[in-house]
Design a protein around this motif. Sequence first.
Motif, PDB file in Angstrom:
ATOM      1  N   ASP A  45       0.629  -1.442   0.034  1.00 22.13           N
ATOM      2  CA  ASP A  45       0.012  -0.252  -0.070  1.00 22.13           C
ATOM      3  C   ASP A  45       0.634   0.871  -0.218  1.00 22.13           C
ATOM      4  OD1 ASP A  45      -2.209  -1.396  -0.184  1.00 22.13           O
ATOM      5  OD2 ASP A  45      -2.383  -1.324   2.145  1.00 22.13           O
ATOM      6  N   GLU A  46       2.117   1.367   1.092  1.00 21.25           N
ATOM      7  CA  GLU A  46       2.639   2.006   1.093  1.00 21.25           C
ATOM      8  C   GLU A  46       3.966   2.587  -1.025  1.00 21.25           C
ATOM      9  OE1 GLU A  46       3.991   2.426   4.959  1.00 21.25           O
ATOM     10  OE2 GLU A  46       5.302   0.513   4.323  1.00 21.25           O
ATOM     11  N   VAL A  47       3.916   1.601  -1.532  1.00 23.21           N
ATOM     12  CA  VAL A  47       4.440   1.616  -2.358  1.00 23.21           C
ATOM     13  C   VAL A  47       3.468   2.261  -3.643  1.00 23.21           C
ATOM     14  CG1 VAL A  47       5.665   0.185  -4.597  1.00 23.21           C
ATOM     15  CG2 VAL A  47       6.668  -0.168  -1.770  1.00 23.21           C
ATOM     16  N   LEU A  48       2.887   1.349  -3.666  1.00 27.12           N
ATOM     17  CA  LEU A  48       1.094   2.131  -4.835  1.00 27.12           C
ATOM     18  C   LEU A  48       0.945   3.407  -4.142  1.00 27.12           C
ATOM     19  CD1 LEU A  48      -0.653  -1.046  -4.373  1.00 27.12           C
ATOM     20  CD2 LEU A  48       0.610   0.114  -6.649  1.00 27.12           C
ATOM     21  N   ASP A  49       0.633   4.186  -2.850  1.00 35.71           N
ATOM     22  CA  ASP A  49       0.586   5.589  -2.737  1.00 35.71           C
ATOM     23  C   ASP A  49       1.640   6.427  -3.088  1.00 35.71           C
ATOM     24  OD1 ASP A  49      -2.112   4.462  -1.726  1.00 35.71           O
ATOM     25  OD2 ASP A  49      -0.501   4.915   0.711  1.00 35.71           O
ATOM     26  N   ARG A  50       2.963   5.988  -2.741  1.00 33.65           N
ATOM     27  CA  ARG A  50       3.882   6.683  -3.971  1.00 33.65           C
ATOM     28  C   ARG A  50       3.810   6.408  -4.886  1.00 33.65           C
ATOM     29  NH1 ARG A  50       8.214   4.161  -0.092  1.00 33.65           N
ATOM     30  NH2 ARG A  50       8.842   3.382  -2.337  1.00 33.65           N
ATOM     31  N   ALA A  51       3.153   5.685  -5.767  1.00 31.72           N
ATOM     32  CA  ALA A  51       3.378   5.888  -7.129  1.00 31.72           C
ATOM     33  C   ALA A  51       2.338   6.406  -8.086  1.00 31.72           C
ATOM     34  CB  ALA A  51       3.125   3.945  -7.667  1.00 31.72           C
ATOM     35  N   GLY A  52       1.071   6.662  -6.825  1.00 31.33           N
ATOM     36  CA  GLY A  52       0.499   7.400  -7.366  1.00 31.33           C
ATOM     37  C   GLY A  52       0.202   8.442  -7.145  1.00 31.33           C
ATOM     38  N   GLY A  53       1.316   9.214  -6.639  1.00 33.48           N
ATOM     39  CA  GLY A  53       1.976  10.747  -6.519  1.00 33.48           C
ATOM     40  C   GLY A  53       2.751  11.485  -7.369  1.00 33.48           C
ATOM     41  N   ARG A  54       2.840  10.467  -8.753  1.00 34.52           N
ATOM     42  CA  ARG A  54       4.102  10.674  -9.650  1.00 34.52           C
ATOM     43  C   ARG A  54       3.187  11.135 -10.882  1.00 34.52           C
ATOM     44  NH1 ARG A  54       8.431   5.442  -8.160  1.00 34.52           N
ATOM     45  NH2 ARG A  54       9.077   6.311  -6.110  1.00 34.52           N
ATOM     46  N   THR A  55       3.939  11.693 -11.714  1.00 31.25           N
ATOM     47  CA  THR A  55       3.059  11.966 -13.205  1.00 31.25           C
ATOM     48  C   THR A  55       4.103  11.301 -13.744  1.00 31.25           C
ATOM     49  OG1 THR A  55       5.112  14.039 -13.254  1.00 31.25           O
ATOM     50  CG2 THR A  55       2.810  14.438 -12.035  1.00 31.25           C
ATOM     51  N   ALA A  56       2.875  11.137 -14.690  1.00 30.49           N
ATOM     52  CA  ALA A  56       3.254  10.334 -16.050  1.00 30.49           C
ATOM     53  C   ALA A  56       4.011  10.644 -16.814  1.00 30.49           C
ATOM     54  CB  ALA A  56       1.950  10.154 -16.438  1.00 30.49           C
ATOM     55  N   GLY A  57       5.101  10.448 -17.263  1.00 25.91           N
ATOM     56  CA  GLY A  57       6.003  11.122 -18.737  1.00 25.91           C
ATOM     57  C   GLY A  57       5.388  11.380 -19.783  1.00 25.91           C
ATOM     58  N   ASP A  58       5.581  12.275 -20.135  1.00 28.60           N
ATOM     59  CA  ASP A  58       5.008  12.415 -21.844  1.00 28.60           C
ATOM     60  C   ASP A  58       5.527  12.270 -23.086  1.00 28.60           C
ATOM     61  OD1 ASP A  58       7.689  13.576 -21.935  1.00 28.60           O
ATOM     62  OD2 ASP A  58       8.035  15.864 -21.878  1.00 28.60           O
ATOM     63  N   LEU A  59       6.877  10.942 -23.210  1.00 25.92           N
ATOM     64  CA  LEU A  59       6.531  10.209 -24.439  1.00 25.92           C
ATOM     65  C   LEU A  59       5.847   9.116 -24.746  1.00 25.92           C
ATOM     66  CD1 LEU A  59       8.889   9.831 -26.170  1.00 25.92           C
ATOM     67  CD2 LEU A  59       9.075   7.516 -24.346  1.00 25.92           C
ATOM     68  N   PRO A  60       4.813   9.244 -26.102  1.00 25.86           N
ATOM     69  CA  PRO A  60       3.807   8.739 -26.249  1.00 25.86           C
ATOM     70  C   PRO A  60       4.254   7.714 -25.818  1.00 25.86           C
ATOM     71  CG  PRO A  60       3.944  10.391 -28.094  1.00 25.86           C
ATOM     72  CD  PRO A  60       5.619  10.863 -26.836  1.00 25.86           C
ATOM     73  N   ALA A  64       7.295   4.912 -26.961  1.00 26.80           N
ATOM     74  CA  ALA A  64       8.287   4.253 -25.607  1.00 26.80           C
ATOM     75  C   ALA A  64       8.692   2.737 -26.203  1.00 26.80           C
ATOM     76  CB  ALA A  64       6.971   4.110 -24.627  1.00 26.80           C
ATOM     77  N   VAL A  65       6.870   2.256 -27.096  1.00 28.71           N
ATOM     78  CA  VAL A  65       7.283   0.674 -27.350  1.00 28.71           C
ATOM     79  C   VAL A  65       7.754   0.364 -28.632  1.00 28.71           C
ATOM     80  CG1 VAL A  65       6.179  -1.240 -28.709  1.00 28.71           C
ATOM     81  CG2 VAL A  65       4.855   0.309 -26.939  1.00 28.71           C
ATOM     82  N   ASP A  66       8.340   1.642 -29.576  1.00 31.76           N
ATOM     83  CA  ASP A  66       9.181   1.321 -30.301  1.00 31.76           C
ATOM     84  C   ASP A  66      10.540   1.361 -29.919  1.00 31.76           C
ATOM     85  OD1 ASP A  66       7.216   1.286 -32.418  1.00 31.76           O
ATOM     86  OD2 ASP A  66       7.502   2.720 -32.844  1.00 31.76           O
ATOM     87  N   ALA A  67      10.457   1.899 -28.849  1.00 29.52           N
ATOM     88  CA  ALA A  67      12.386   2.190 -28.050  1.00 29.52           C
ATOM     89  C   ALA A  67      12.289   0.412 -27.273  1.00 29.52           C
ATOM     90  CB  ALA A  67      12.400   3.397 -26.983  1.00 29.52           C
ATOM     91  N   VAL A  68      11.358   0.384 -26.377  1.00 27.45           N
ATOM     92  CA  VAL A  68      11.786  -1.032 -26.050  1.00 27.45           C
ATOM     93  C   VAL A  68      11.851  -2.355 -26.779  1.00 27.45           C
ATOM     94  CG1 VAL A  68      10.923  -2.599 -24.103  1.00 27.45           C
ATOM     95  CG2 VAL A  68      10.515  -0.496 -23.978  1.00 27.45           C
ATOM     96  N   ARG A  69      11.822  -1.882 -28.285  1.00 26.02           N
ATOM     97  CA  ARG A  69      11.752  -2.700 -29.182  1.00 26.02           C
ATOM     98  C   ARG A  69      12.785  -2.822 -29.938  1.00 26.02           C
ATOM     99  NH1 ARG A  69       5.474  -3.310 -31.651  1.00 26.02           N
ATOM    100  NH2 ARG A  69       4.532  -4.425 -30.182  1.00 26.02           N
ATOM    101  N   ASP A  70      13.331  -1.488 -30.075  1.00 26.29           N
ATOM    102  CA  ASP A  70      14.627  -1.590 -30.201  1.00 26.29           C
ATOM    103  C   ASP A  70      15.754  -1.764 -29.961  1.00 26.29           C
ATOM    104  OD1 ASP A  70      13.472  -0.223 -33.087  1.00 26.29           O
ATOM    105  OD2 ASP A  70      13.730   2.240 -32.149  1.00 26.29           O
ATOM    106  N   ASP A  71      15.681  -1.436 -28.498  1.00 17.04           N
ATOM    107  CA  ASP A  71      16.913  -1.972 -27.449  1.00 17.04           C
ATOM    108  C   ASP A  71      16.622  -3.116 -27.557  1.00 17.04           C
ATOM    109  OD1 ASP A  71      19.047  -1.929 -25.396  1.00 17.04           O
ATOM    110  OD2 ASP A  71      17.325  -2.527 -23.921  1.00 17.04           O
ATOM    111  N   ARG A  72      15.853  -4.043 -27.383  1.00 17.60           N
ATOM    112  CA  ARG A  72      15.400  -5.979 -27.603  1.00 17.60           C
ATOM    113  C   ARG A  72      16.234  -6.092 -28.589  1.00 17.60           C
ATOM    114  NH1 ARG A  72       9.976  -7.083 -27.450  1.00 17.60           N
ATOM    115  NH2 ARG A  72      10.069  -5.772 -26.186  1.00 17.60           N
ATOM    116  N   ASP A  73      15.763  -5.519 -29.744  1.00 19.38           N
ATOM    117  CA  ASP A  73      16.410  -6.235 -31.111  1.00 19.38           C
ATOM    118  C   ASP A  73      18.359  -5.707 -31.365  1.00 19.38           C
ATOM    119  OD1 ASP A  73      14.071  -6.875 -31.684  1.00 19.38           O
ATOM    120  OD2 ASP A  73      13.853  -5.244 -32.804  1.00 19.38           O
TER     121      ASP A  73
END
Length: 76
Positions: A45-60, A64-73
């Motif tokens: 619960d404490e971890v989720l509370d902390r995570a809930g207070g964070r803002t999302a990034g601005d990368l579409p 993000a999916v393309d970057a992960v796939r490129d890195d994996r490849d």
Amino acid sequence: MPNTPTEDVPGEPRTVMRRRAASAGRSSQEHVVETVGGAGTPSLDEVLDRAGGRTAGDLPLREAVDAVRDDRDRRS
């Protein structure tokens, strides 16, 4: 092992504590010390509370999916 008296723990909680300690092959005092020692680790619960207070990034998401796939490849 520090002396951690457990006789002041009331009824049912004391019974549960003793049962858990016995099933783990520990004394009631060892069980209390281990349980309290884990107090420095945040609960889910404490971890989720902390995570809930964070803002999302601005990368579409697509980028993000393309970057992960490129890195994996590159790694394979």
